[in-house]
Design an enzyme around this catalytic site. Structure first.
Site, mmCIF file in Angstrom:
data_model
loop_
_atom_site.group_PDB
_atom_site.id
_atom_site.type_symbol
_atom_site.label_atom_id
_atom_site.label_comp_id
_atom_site.label_asym_id
_atom_site.label_seq_id
_atom_site.Cartn_x
_atom_site.Cartn_y
_atom_site.Cartn_z
ATOM 1 N N GLN A 98 -5.284 -0.124 -12.232
ATOM 2 C CA GLN A 98 -5.554 0.672 -11.038
ATOM 3 C C GLN A 98 -6.874 1.423 -11.226
ATOM 4 O OE1 GLN A 98 -2.736 0.494 -8.449
ATOM 5 N NE2 GLN A 98 -2.820 -1.251 -9.837
ATOM 6 N N GLY A 139 2.811 6.412 -3.704
ATOM 7 C CA GLY A 139 2.274 5.195 -4.301
ATOM 8 C C GLY A 139 0.769 5.061 -4.138
ATOM 9 N N HIS A 140 0.214 4.034 -4.783
ATOM 10 C CA HIS A 140 -1.232 3.839 -4.756
ATOM 11 C C HIS A 140 -1.755 3.513 -3.362
ATOM 12 C CE1 HIS A 140 -0.589 -0.662 -6.036
ATOM 13 N NE2 HIS A 140 -0.063 -0.394 -4.872
ATOM 14 N N ASN A 141 -2.942 4.047 -3.069
ATOM 15 C CA ASN A 141 -3.636 3.824 -1.800
ATOM 16 C C ASN A 141 -2.947 4.443 -0.588
ATOM 17 O OD1 ASN A 141 -4.159 0.972 -3.456
ATOM 18 N ND2 ASN A 141 -5.998 1.905 -2.601
ATOM 19 N N THR A 159 -0.074 1.728 -0.174
ATOM 20 C CA THR A 159 -0.918 1.363 0.959
ATOM 21 C C THR A 159 -0.313 1.743 2.307
ATOM 22 O OG1 THR A 159 -1.554 -0.536 -0.422
ATOM 23 C CG2 THR A 159 -2.516 -0.450 1.738
#
Length: 204
Positions: A98, A139-141, A159
Site C-alpha cells: 500500500q 479501509g484503504h482509499n 475505496t
C-alpha cells in the site's frame, strides 16, 4: 504506466505493461516501493510536527508525517496501517503493498483503537469535522466527507465514499466500492453493498 492483459491492450496508445495476470503484476511492482514501517514509539527526525501538537509518548510518528497545530494524538489509534490488498496466485495470496497516505482535515476526532488504512495508490481522506468513535475500521482509499459522524464498531471497506453530514450508527458495515450520498442516516447493524442517494435513511 498502465498494467493490463494483452486482449485489453489492442488499440491502447499509452505506455503499458502487458501481463497475463495484471493484478498480480501490480502486486509485484508495488512491492518494489514498499514503504519503511515505523514500529517503535517516538517521533521520526524528518516528521513535521507543529509545536502546539500534543503527542502521546507511546505513539509512533513515522517519517514524512505532517501533524498540524493543536492536534492531539492518541496512541490507541492506528493511522496509516497497511490496507487489506492481496492478489490470488496459484492458490495463494500475494500481498499488494500500500503506497498511498492518509489525509486528515481540521477538527477531526478519532476514537480509541480506531484504525485508518493508508491508500493503495491514492490517499485515504478524512475531511474536516469528521467524528469517529472507538473501534472503527476505515479501509484503504476510503473518502469520508466533512462533518460526518460514525458510532463504534463501524467498518468501511476499501475505496468506498461517504458524503458530508452523514450519520452512521454503531456496527454499520459498508462494502467496498460503495458510494454513500450526502446527509444519509444509516441505522445500527445495517449492511450496505449498494450505493445510497443523498438524504436517504437506511436500516437493515
Amino acid at each position: 504506466v498502465v498494467v493490463m492483459c494483452e486482449e485489453d491492450a489492442d488499440g491502447y496508445h499509452g505506455t503499458a505493461l502487458i501481463a497475463r495476470d495484471p493484478y498480480l503484476a501490480f502486486a509485484s511492482i508495488a512491492a518494489l516501493f514498499e514503504p519503511v514501517r515505523a514500529v517503535a514509539p517516538g517521533i521520526h527526525a524528518i516528521a513535521a510536527i507543529d509545536p502546539s501538537a500534543r503527542i502521546d509518548p507511546a505513539a509512533s510518528i513515522g517519517a514524512f508525517l505532517s501533524i498540524g497545530a493543536n492536534t492531539q494524538v492518541d496512541a490507541g489509534a492506528v493511522i496509516g496501517a497497511d490496507g487489506f490488498g492481496f492478489a490470488p496466485h496459484k492458490g495463494e495470496w500475494v500481498k499488494i503493498e500500500q503506497l498511498g497516505a492518509v489525509r486528515i482535515g481540521d477538527d477531526v476526532e478519532i476514537g480509541a483503537n480506531t484504525c485508518i488504512d493508508r491508500g493503495a495508490l491514492d490517499d485515504t481522506v478524512i475531511e474536516d469535522g469528521v467524528k469517529l468513535d472507538n473501534l472503527i475500521q476505515i479501509g484503504h482509499n476510503v473518502q469520508i466527507g466533512e462533518n460526518t459522524v460514525s458510532s463504534a464498531q463501524t467498518g468501511i471497506a476499501g475505496t468506498s465514499k461517504v458524503g458530508h453530514n452523514c450519520f452512521l450508527a454503531g456496527q454499520v458495515g459498508i462494502a467496498d466500492h460503495v458510494t454513500i450520498g450526502d446527509r444519509v442516516c444509516i441505522g445500527s447493524k445495517s449492511g450496505l453493498d449498494k450505493d445510497v442517494p443523498d438524504g436517504e435513511v437506511r436500516f437493515g
